[in-house]
Design an enzyme around this catalytic site. Structure first.
Site, PDB file in Angstrom:
ATOM      1  N   LYS A 120       0.847  -1.196   0.000  1.00 47.60           N
ATOM      2  CA  LYS A 120       0.000   0.000   0.000  1.00 47.60           C
ATOM      3  C   LYS A 120       0.884   1.248   0.000  1.00 47.60           C
ATOM      4  O   LYS A 120       1.923   1.267   0.674  1.00 47.60           O
ATOM      5  CB  LYS A 120      -0.898  -0.027   1.245  1.00 47.60           C
ATOM      6  CG  LYS A 120      -1.927   1.096   1.315  1.00 47.60           C
ATOM      7  CD  LYS A 120      -2.814   0.936   2.566  1.00 47.60           C
ATOM      8  CE  LYS A 120      -3.901   1.977   2.640  1.00 47.60           C
ATOM      9  NZ  LYS A 120      -4.754   1.823   3.834  1.00 47.60           N
TER      10      LYS A 120
ATOM     11  N   SER B  29      -9.778   1.801   2.871  1.00 51.58           N
ATOM     12  CA  SER B  29      -8.902   2.558   2.021  1.00 51.58           C
ATOM     13  C   SER B  29      -7.859   1.714   1.274  1.00 51.58           C
ATOM     14  O   SER B  29      -7.299   2.185   0.295  1.00 51.58           O
ATOM     15  CB  SER B  29      -8.166   3.619   2.838  1.00 51.58           C
ATOM     16  OG  SER B  29      -7.290   3.034   3.772  1.00 51.58           O
TER      17      SER B  29
ATOM     18  N   SER C  73      -9.884  -0.515   7.090  1.00 53.03           N
ATOM     19  CA  SER C  73      -9.275  -0.312   5.768  1.00 53.03           C
ATOM     20  C   SER C  73      -8.548  -1.516   5.175  1.00 53.03           C
ATOM     21  O   SER C  73      -8.182  -1.486   4.004  1.00 53.03           O
ATOM     22  CB  SER C  73      -8.316   0.877   5.811  1.00 53.03           C
ATOM     23  OG  SER C  73      -9.035   2.077   5.772  1.00 53.03           O
TER      24      SER C  73
END
Lengths: 440, 94
Positions: free
Chosen positions: A73, A148, A172
């Protein structure tokens, strides 16, 4: 079957049997990225050339995961690689050091396929708030992948990476994993070092694995845990081997099912699927009992107060001086601060900074922030009570299945409800895992 | 509680953010929506309840007060929007 479809433990097995080479694996994923990325849009930075070069250099498998690829990420620092947080603010930021999790993966000599898209500064539940691109759900390109960590979940679901790291502040990792049909684990707070993870809400953030199955999840968790003196909240406990917890048996497992998570606001199809899974566990010998955890709405309220308060403080560092975006319109130092922040942050980030600043401001601190910190204690105690009786609690991960892109992004409060089932464990610092319970 | 336009401007100032005139009402509405939602916390009895400051088990973490050199000044400066002679450059403040 193509190599990219396999789990990591299956890849390792083939390597051990000399059926494939490390180069075969990386090439397979690079080809897959070239094929799928134009549709899915999961990456902010693709490191295909670097990955192919690096795998050639690995002559011997000195460590178990040497030459195994992974996606990261884009809020974790890899030295020399852009770390953007999917924000204009950090669009050109090149990390000067490695996050501790990256140091650990480097010790294994793993290969980075790239940095994955996310909601800006991890604030969002659909990855639509990325400043750069909207990631699509690989199962249906008209729908969101969740967020997210939407890029991480979509990349694993589309087999563009065998596994990935995400971060979870209020859901997330788990919510996008649920929407993309993969396994997402948010570890206990303190288990994984946050050093080198761009901070959103420091008392809630935790890095964790997104994988195709639970064995890979346990293996990746093994790699990233451990005490780190660079993160004072990382706990100093003996390292465990989480693969030892994998046994194909739930006999006698005490599962509590909080009834509040099957009420209004939860999609009927979601309820039905989760109930079918519960029945399956019962058939397999688990002891299932309905219980009450009547704190869902309160948890969401506590979450938005605490997360935004911490964010408003953490994001104070972005001032256009030492790194990050700097405005072109300034004469004074104050202009640099205000204009850089106003031009560099997206709308949702600004909304949350405003909320966070409000609840911390003089006159409102006691009513909102202090109250939320107290309710946080109440929530933790509720869990403690339930865990005296049950081994695990089982709920849906997300109130809905993946929805169409653009349908919720203009209503912040509705978007916040996406975290309804997941935030409670962050508030209490507990671990949580999302596993698929029905395939398409 | 109703959030006023003045309050939004005050908060924006504290947060070092500019808010355009036409955006104020929207920020106020968004903030109001969330504040109405979090009002639910007033129904939770927190009499004699201590605050949770984070999750840690209330142990302080000490370390020796020793300087550790990062060792690579250039790599830290490469992200600076403006630099001169190995220093971050800002407009004159005094």
């Amino acid at each position: 079957m193509e190599l990219y479809e396999l789990t990591v433990h299956e890849l390792l097995e083939k390597l051990d049997n000399n059926e494939i080479t490390l180069e075969d694996i990386t090439k397979s994923y690079v080809d897959r990225i070239n094929d799928k990325e134009k549709d899915v849009q999961a990456f902010v930075t693709i490191s295909d050339k670097e990955a192919l070069e690096k795998v050639k250099e690995i002559k011997e498998r000195n460590t178990k995961f040497a030459g195994i690829p992974i996606g990261i990420k884009d809020n974790m620092c890899i030295k020399g690689t852009k770390t953007t947080c999917s924000s204009k603010m950090l669009e050109n930021f090149v990390a000067p050091y490695n996050a501790t999790v990256i140091e650990k993966l480097n010790q294994e000599n793993m290969i980075y396929l790239g940095k994955l898209n996310m909601d800006e500064f991890a604030m969002g539940a659909s990855t639509e708030y990325s400043a750069f691109k909207k990631t699509k759900n690989p199962w249906n390109l008209n729908t969101v992948p969740g967020g997210s960590s939407g890029g991480s979940a979509a990349a694993v679901a589309a087999s563009m990476v065998p596994w990935a790291l995400g971060s979870d502040t209020g859901g997330s990792i788990r919510q996008p994993s649920s929407l993309c049909g993969v396994v997402g684990l948010k570890p206990t707070y303190g288990l994984v070092s946050r050093y080198g993870l761009v901070a959103f809400a420091s008392s809630l953030d935790q890095i964790g694995p997104i994988t195709k199955d639970v064995r890979d999840s346990a293996m990746l968790l093994n790699l990233i845990t451990g005490h780190d003196e660079k993160d004072s909240t990382s706990v100093d406990i003996e390292k465990k081997d989480y693969t030892k917890a994998l046994k194909e048996d739930v006999k006698g497992l005490k599962i509590g099912v909080p009834k509040e998570y099957f009420g209004e606001g939860i999609n009927e199809e979601v309820k039905k699927s989760v109930k079918e899974a519960i029945k399956k566990y019962e058939e397999m010998g688990a002891i299932v009992e309905e219980c009450s955890l009547d704190i869902a709405d309160e948890s969401l309220a506590v979450y938005y107060i605490i997360a935004c308060a911490e964010a408003s403080s953490n994001l104070g560092r972005f001032d256009g001086i030492r790194y990050g975006y700097r405005t072109k319109n300034f004469t004074s130092l104050k202009d640099i601060y205000r204009n850089s922040r106003s031009e560099g942050f997206g709308a949702e980030v600004k909304r949350r900074i405003i909320l966070g600043t409000y609840v911390l401001s003089s006159g409102y601190y006691d009513a909102y922030y202090k109250k939320a910190q107290k309710v946080r204690t109440v929530i933790r105690k509720e869990f403690e009570k339930l865990f005296e009786k049950y081994d695990v609690l089982l709920t849906p991960t997300s109130p809905t299945v993946a929805y169409e892109i653009g349908t919720k992004s203009n209503n912040p409060l509705e978007m916040y409800l996406a975290d309804l089932c997941t935030v409670t464990v962050n508030i209490a610092g507990l671990p949580g895992i999302s596993v698929p319970c029905r395939s398409r | 509680m109703v959030v006023s336009r003045e309050e939004i401007l005050h908060i924006a100032k504290l947060a070092d953010l500019n808010i355009k005139d036409e955006e104020i009402d929207e920020y106020a509405k968004n903030l109001q929506d969330i504040l109405n939602f979090v009002d639910i916390l007033n129904s939770v009895d927190t009499e004699n309840v201590e605050e949770s400051i984070g999750i840690a088990n209330n142990t302080n973490v000490f370390r020796k007060d020793e300087i550790k050199e990062f060792g690579n000044r250039d790599i830290l400066l490469q992200n600076a929007p403006e630099q001169e002679d190995g220093m971050f450059k800002i407009p004159k403040v005094i």
